[in-house]
Write a protein that holds these residues in place. Structure first.
Motif, PDB file in Angstrom:
ATOM      1  N   ASN A   5       3.308  -5.791   5.282  1.00  0.00           N
ATOM      2  CA  ASN A   5       4.347  -6.222   4.338  1.00  0.00           C
ATOM      3  C   ASN A   5       3.805  -6.313   2.913  1.00  0.00           C
ATOM      4  OD1 ASN A   5       6.358  -6.423   6.271  1.00  0.00           O
ATOM      5  ND2 ASN A   5       5.863  -8.569   6.753  1.00  0.00           N
ATOM      6  N   LYS A   6       2.591  -6.844   2.775  1.00  0.00           N
ATOM      7  CA  LYS A   6       1.998  -6.963   1.436  1.00  0.00           C
ATOM      8  C   LYS A   6       1.784  -5.600   0.800  1.00  0.00           C
ATOM      9  CE  LYS A   6      -0.893 -10.968   2.369  1.00  0.00           C
ATOM     10  NZ  LYS A   6      -2.290 -11.309   2.626  1.00  0.00           N
ATOM     11  N   ALA A   7       1.232  -4.676   1.572  1.00  0.00           N
ATOM     12  CA  ALA A   7       0.937  -3.346   1.032  1.00  0.00           C
ATOM     13  C   ALA A   7       2.225  -2.616   0.647  1.00  0.00           C
ATOM     14  CB  ALA A   7       0.143  -2.526   2.052  1.00  0.00           C
ATOM     15  N   VAL A   8       3.252  -2.743   1.503  1.00  0.00           N
ATOM     16  CA  VAL A   8       4.540  -2.111   1.201  1.00  0.00           C
ATOM     17  C   VAL A   8       5.109  -2.688  -0.089  1.00  0.00           C
ATOM     18  CG1 VAL A   8       6.961  -2.011   1.972  1.00  0.00           C
ATOM     19  CG2 VAL A   8       5.117  -1.350   3.543  1.00  0.00           C
ATOM     20  N   ALA A   9       4.999  -4.001  -0.257  1.00  0.00           N
ATOM     21  CA  ALA A   9       5.513  -4.639  -1.476  1.00  0.00           C
ATOM     22  C   ALA A   9       4.797  -4.092  -2.714  1.00  0.00           C
ATOM     23  CB  ALA A   9       5.346  -6.155  -1.381  1.00  0.00           C
ATOM     24  N   MET A  10       3.485  -3.878  -2.606  1.00  0.00           N
ATOM     25  CA  MET A  10       2.727  -3.327  -3.742  1.00  0.00           C
ATOM     26  C   MET A  10       3.219  -1.937  -4.124  1.00  0.00           C
ATOM     27  SD  MET A  10      -1.160  -4.306  -2.884  1.00  0.00           S
ATOM     28  CE  MET A  10      -1.825  -5.854  -3.447  1.00  0.00           C
ATOM     29  N   VAL A  11       3.448  -1.098  -3.110  1.00  0.00           N
ATOM     30  CA  VAL A  11       3.934   0.259  -3.387  1.00  0.00           C
ATOM     31  C   VAL A  11       5.324   0.168  -4.018  1.00  0.00           C
ATOM     32  CG1 VAL A  11       4.605   2.459  -2.343  1.00  0.00           C
ATOM     33  CG2 VAL A  11       2.544   1.277  -1.535  1.00  0.00           C
ATOM     34  N   ARG A  12       6.140  -0.718  -3.458  1.00  0.00           N
ATOM     35  CA  ARG A  12       7.508  -0.892  -3.943  1.00  0.00           C
ATOM     36  C   ARG A  12       7.528  -1.355  -5.405  1.00  0.00           C
ATOM     37  NH1 ARG A  12      12.677  -2.087  -1.072  1.00  0.00           N
ATOM     38  NH2 ARG A  12      13.842  -3.361  -2.540  1.00  0.00           N
ATOM     39  N   ASN A  13       6.588  -2.236  -5.747  1.00  0.00           N
ATOM     40  CA  ASN A  13       6.521  -2.767  -7.118  1.00  0.00           C
ATOM     41  C   ASN A  13       5.815  -1.845  -8.103  1.00  0.00           C
ATOM     42  OD1 ASN A  13       7.651  -5.045  -6.063  1.00  0.00           O
ATOM     43  ND2 ASN A  13       5.680  -6.107  -5.784  1.00  0.00           N
TER      44      ASN A  13
END
Lengths: 279, 279
Positions: B59-67
């Motif tokens: 979830n953290k890594a996906v959020a980074m890509v998303r941001n």
């Protein structure tokens, strides 16, 4: 273990049997040349069955095989569908009740240490469980006839894990059990495996898996015709494979090369069919 | 035309861009080594996202890509399903509405004169017509991003003749027409073709067929996952192919190597993902 078509040819010559081939509508150079080569090597006597009406030629040749006048049926310049109509005819054809017609390919792949059989690249689109049982049976029979004492047969799937998205794979376990129960004679059947875990012990071990095939597979039973055809075409195009093919399930082998096949490919297919005949 | 992974690496180095990779649960040597190599070559800065709870790391890594903090998402020692759950999350994930997730492989095959893309060996079992339209779209986009001006895309089937037994092939003609109408940008799409008629002008001509691809195919759209997976595995095992893979359809490339992949395969997959990013 058989390693090459050359070895197959030598075995047939040493065997010394001269079989009879009923060849339908032989008008093309590649088929003529392949059949001539067989005759010159003393492997077969050719009965040329030509007729202006291809259906008639097909019916005549099928009748000859049925009556024991020929051991193998071979297609020349006639549509595969036309030839198969005669083979599949319920009254006068060659398919015993309860049998199915399926394609078996034999490939000599320079990067594999023995010849590899696979089914089905050409006839049955999406095998049912019953059809797959027969595919394994015919492949095992052909291997035995060709002197492979205990063929190793892999049921291929894109994953080693069964999943609800692929309900047909549930049948694989049944087939493995049937093999253990001895219904295919002496052989080892395992699956689902992918091409690499079936044909490479290293790949099997890298995935942390175990299989009684030990990466020494002789026969690939393909999940569907698309997979079989992709394997067939990509091995010949990208891996330098030589191939031969025939139809199994009929009372006698039926050789149905593509029109585009070269003489060598047609010759190899005849070698394959002759090698599969009982002694 | 791209001929090798080495060429891809050189192009990326010349390009001089340093991208950011969010790498999830990197605990294995192969993934570490691949990422280190990228960093040493100056191709990427790695953000290691580790967490005792793999879902949290995902979830953290996906959020980074998303941001926008990272350009590529990369899987380490975490289940593909676990990572994809975060990618596919409707609220916080990476899949825009109306898009699908599909796998694209890039292969360097010593016996083919250029690199070959194919889809889908790993994710979509039996593509629907709508999914196949997207597979062609993503493949075309990736080719364009990688500098292939007019990619040649083959819709693969076991036969060049459509038949009632394969209803999905009817959609191939629609896709060819859509390509002519320009919806995929500059590219040539043709099918149904088999592997040989797609990748060999000689094989095409031997069958008496014509195709605008002229045996110069860049992309194979496979009929189903079984065909795609057989091609993938048999090219690496029997034809000495090197491969790379990633998921397309998300807002950013997602690299999901197999656990068993060696460091080189993982490195190649990262090269592939980086090459597919817009300038």
């Amino acid at each position: 273990m058989i390693q090459s078509f050359e070895e197959l040819r030598n075995k047939l010559q040493q065997n010394g049997k001269c079989r009879k081939i009923a060849a339908v509508c032989v008008y093309d150079e590649a088929t003529k040349s392949a059949l001539n080569q067989c005759e010159q090597l003393g492997l077969a006597e050719i009965i040329y069955v030509n007729d202006d009406i291809p259906e008639e030629a097909a019916n005549k040749a099928v009748a000859m095989v049925r009556n024991g006048e020929a051991d193998v049926l071979m297609k020349g310049l006639i549509g595969t569908d036309q030839l198969l109509r005669a083979v599949l005819n319920k009254e006068h054809g060659l398919l015993p009740e309860g049998r199915i017609l399926t394609h078996l390919t034999l490939a000599e792949i320079p990067t594999y240490h023995k010849m590899l059989f696979f089914s089905d690249a050409a006839v049955i689109p999406y095998p049912t469980h019953e059809q797959r049982i027969e595919q394994v049976r015919y492949a095992s029979e052909v291997c035995h006839a060709m002197g492979i004492r205990q063929p190793r047969i892999a049921l291929i799937h894109c994953s080693e894990k069964p999943s609800k998205r692929f309900p047909f794979v549930d049948g694989y376990k049944d087939i493995c059990q049937m093999a253990k129960d001895g219904i295919y004679g002496d052989c080892i059947v395992d699956g689902p495996l992918d091409i690499k875990t079936a044909c490479s012990l290293k790949a099997l071990q890298a995935k942390g898996l175990q299989s009684p095939l030990m990466g020494e597979t002789d026969v690939l039973i393909m999940p569907d015709i698309e997979a079989g055809n992709v394997f067939y075409k990509s091995m010949t195009l990208f891996a330098g494979a030589k191939t031969a093919g025939m139809l199994c399930g009929a009372s006698h082998p039926v050789v149905v090369p593509s029109r585009g096949d070269c003489a060598e490919a047609k010759f190899n297919s005849i070698l394959f069919a002759l090698s599969s005949l009982p002694d």
